[in-house]
Design a protein around this motif. Structure first.
Motif, short mmCIF file in Angstrom:
data_model
loop_
_atom_site.label_atom_id
_atom_site.label_comp_id
_atom_site.label_asym_id
_atom_site.label_seq_id
_atom_site.Cartn_x
_atom_site.Cartn_y
_atom_site.Cartn_z
N ILE A 122 44.91 42.05 45.94
CA ILE A 122 45.45 40.87 45.28
C ILE A 122 45.88 41.23 43.87
N ALA A 123 47.12 40.91 43.52
CA ALA A 123 47.61 41.07 42.15
C ALA A 123 47.43 39.75 41.41
N PHE A 124 46.89 39.84 40.22
CA PHE A 124 46.66 38.66 39.39
C PHE A 124 47.58 38.74 38.17
N ASP A 125 48.40 37.74 38.02
CA ASP A 125 49.29 37.63 36.87
C ASP A 125 48.49 37.08 35.69
N LEU A 126 49.19 36.68 34.65
CA LEU A 126 48.57 36.13 33.46
C LEU A 126 48.42 34.62 33.57
N GLY A 127 47.77 34.03 32.59
CA GLY A 127 47.72 32.58 32.48
C GLY A 127 46.36 32.01 32.78
N THR A 128 46.14 30.80 32.29
CA THR A 128 44.83 30.16 32.42
C THR A 128 44.54 29.70 33.84
N THR A 129 45.57 29.29 34.59
CA THR A 129 45.34 28.87 35.97
C THR A 129 45.02 30.06 36.85
N VAL A 130 45.69 31.18 36.62
CA VAL A 130 45.38 32.41 37.37
C VAL A 130 43.97 32.89 37.04
N LEU A 131 43.57 32.81 35.77
CA LEU A 131 42.21 33.18 35.40
C LEU A 131 41.19 32.27 36.08
N ALA A 132 41.50 30.98 36.15
CA ALA A 132 40.61 30.05 36.85
C ALA A 132 40.50 30.43 38.33
N ALA A 133 41.61 30.87 38.93
CA ALA A 133 41.59 31.30 40.33
C ALA A 133 40.72 32.54 40.50
N ALA A 134 40.80 33.48 39.56
CA ALA A 134 39.96 34.68 39.62
C ALA A 134 38.49 34.30 39.59
N ASN A 135 38.14 33.37 38.71
CA ASN A 135 36.75 32.90 38.65
C ASN A 135 36.34 32.22 39.95
N ALA A 136 37.25 31.44 40.54
CA ALA A 136 36.93 30.74 41.79
C ALA A 136 36.72 31.74 42.93
N ILE A 137 37.49 32.81 42.95
CA ILE A 137 37.33 33.84 43.98
C ILE A 137 35.98 34.52 43.83
N VAL A 138 35.60 34.82 42.60
CA VAL A 138 34.29 35.43 42.34
C VAL A 138 33.17 34.50 42.80
N GLU A 139 33.27 33.22 42.45
CA GLU A 139 32.23 32.26 42.80
C GLU A 139 32.11 32.07 44.31
N ALA A 140 33.24 32.21 45.01
CA ALA A 140 33.23 32.03 46.46
C ALA A 140 32.62 33.21 47.20
N GLY A 141 32.43 34.33 46.51
CA GLY A 141 31.89 35.52 47.15
C GLY A 141 33.01 36.31 47.81
N PRO A 142 33.69 37.17 47.06
CA PRO A 142 34.87 37.87 47.59
C PRO A 142 34.52 38.90 48.65
N ASP A 143 35.50 39.28 49.42
CA ASP A 143 35.36 40.34 50.41
C ASP A 143 34.95 41.63 49.68
N PRO A 144 33.94 42.34 50.18
CA PRO A 144 33.52 43.58 49.53
C PRO A 144 34.63 44.62 49.43
N GLN A 145 35.61 44.52 50.31
CA GLN A 145 36.72 45.48 50.30
C GLN A 145 37.88 45.05 49.41
N LEU A 146 37.74 43.93 48.74
CA LEU A 146 38.82 43.44 47.88
C LEU A 146 39.08 44.41 46.74
#
Length: 291
Positions: A122-146
């Motif tokens: 997954i490529a993450f661009d800049l911005g506050t909404t993208v950062l919020a999405a990164a945090n949400a992915i972490v909180e959800a428990g990402p795939d170990p292979q991510l």
């Protein structure tokens, strides 16, 4: 009293409401929300006032009859008056943007985390909404292979601290955004291919998607070119807004995840461009597709 409030106060339908303070307050609040963000949803207003969706729809119908808004699927948008609003070239500070429309961004972030679940690169661009999405992915428990790729130092630290394999480029650090830009950043990410990119932007019109910085736009272009799916995360306050740089046409976007249905004119061109629109449900139920 604003012009909209004066129109409510003098309209025939509002005369019936003057003896019902809660209803009058709802109408004023609906218009206030439209002025803040350009759109509102039936669910949001129903939850805010503790009333039924049917009551909210009656309120919206009344305001539409008075010429104060336009109803769309699931809510309403402000009427389009005059030319598109052009955003100042000066980009708001990152911390200030973090606080703007925070609840909407959180909903979009949760929907984005669900949408990309199971993706390996997954490529993450800049911005506050993208950062919020990164945090949400972490909180959800990402795939170990991510594996995460980003030119945002904010995102990079978030993912790395969670134990996710995180790749960043070289380049010049843009202090305002804590982002890596320039030829080194572009060349660095040009070596990779991604399952999906989560993209941020400052505005969208029928012409395409806009942002502030030409330097950062070059990295966005690489992410767009190298990603199998291109997901734009954008809250509804950015509809019909333009900025300094056109970073993509609508046909270059695969999916838009937002908090409210786009206004009808924009919804039409999004559909024509083949963009899938997902509206994040405030109750965190599966997001509604407007296909």
């Amino acid at each position: 009293m604003t012009q909209s409030e004066q129109k409510i106060a003098t309209s025939p339908s509002s005369a019936r409401e003057r003896t019902r303070a809660p209803a009058r307050a709802r109408l004023a609040r609906i218009l206030e929300r439209l002025n803040e963000g350009g759109s509102i949803s039936v669910t949001d207003i129903a939850q805010e006032f503790g009333i039924s969706d049917m009551t909210v729809r009656r309120d919206l119908a009344e305001l539409e009859r008075d010429g104060l808004l336009e109803r769309v699927h699931g809510g309403a948008v402000g009427l389009k008056r005059g030319p598109l609003e052009v955003i100042d070239d000066a980009e708001p500070a990152f911390e200030a943007r973090t606080r703007q429309n925070a609840e909407r961004k959180a909903r979009i972030a949760q929907a984005a985390a669900r949408h990309v679940a199971g993706r390996k690169a997954i490529a993450f661009d800049l911005g506050t909404t993208v950062l919020a999405a990164a945090n949400a992915i972490v909180e959800a428990g990402p795939d170990p292979q991510l594996r995460a790729f980003s030119n945002s130092l904010h995102v990079g630290m978030t993912m790395a601290r969670a134990g996710i394999a995180t790749y960043m480029s070289g380049g010049l650090i843009r202090a305002e955004e804590m982002s890596l830009t320039g030829k080194e950043a572009v060349d660095g990410f040009s070596r990779y291919y991604f399952d999906v990119v989560l993209l941020g932007a400052s505005g969208m019109t029928a012409e395409g998607v806009f942002d502030y910085s030409p330097e950062e736009a070059a990295v966005k272009s690489v992410f767009l070119q190298r990603s199998a799916e291109r997901v734009l995360l954008m809250d509804s306050s950015k509809f019909r807004r333009i900025s300094t740089v056109l970073i993509a046409t609508l046909s270059e976007i695969s999916t838009l995840i937002t908090d409210a249905p786009p206004p009808p004119d924009l919804a039409t061109v999004l559909a024509s461009a083949g963009v899938r629109v997902l509206v994040a449900d405030p109750s965190h139920l599966p997001e509604r597709s407007l296909e």
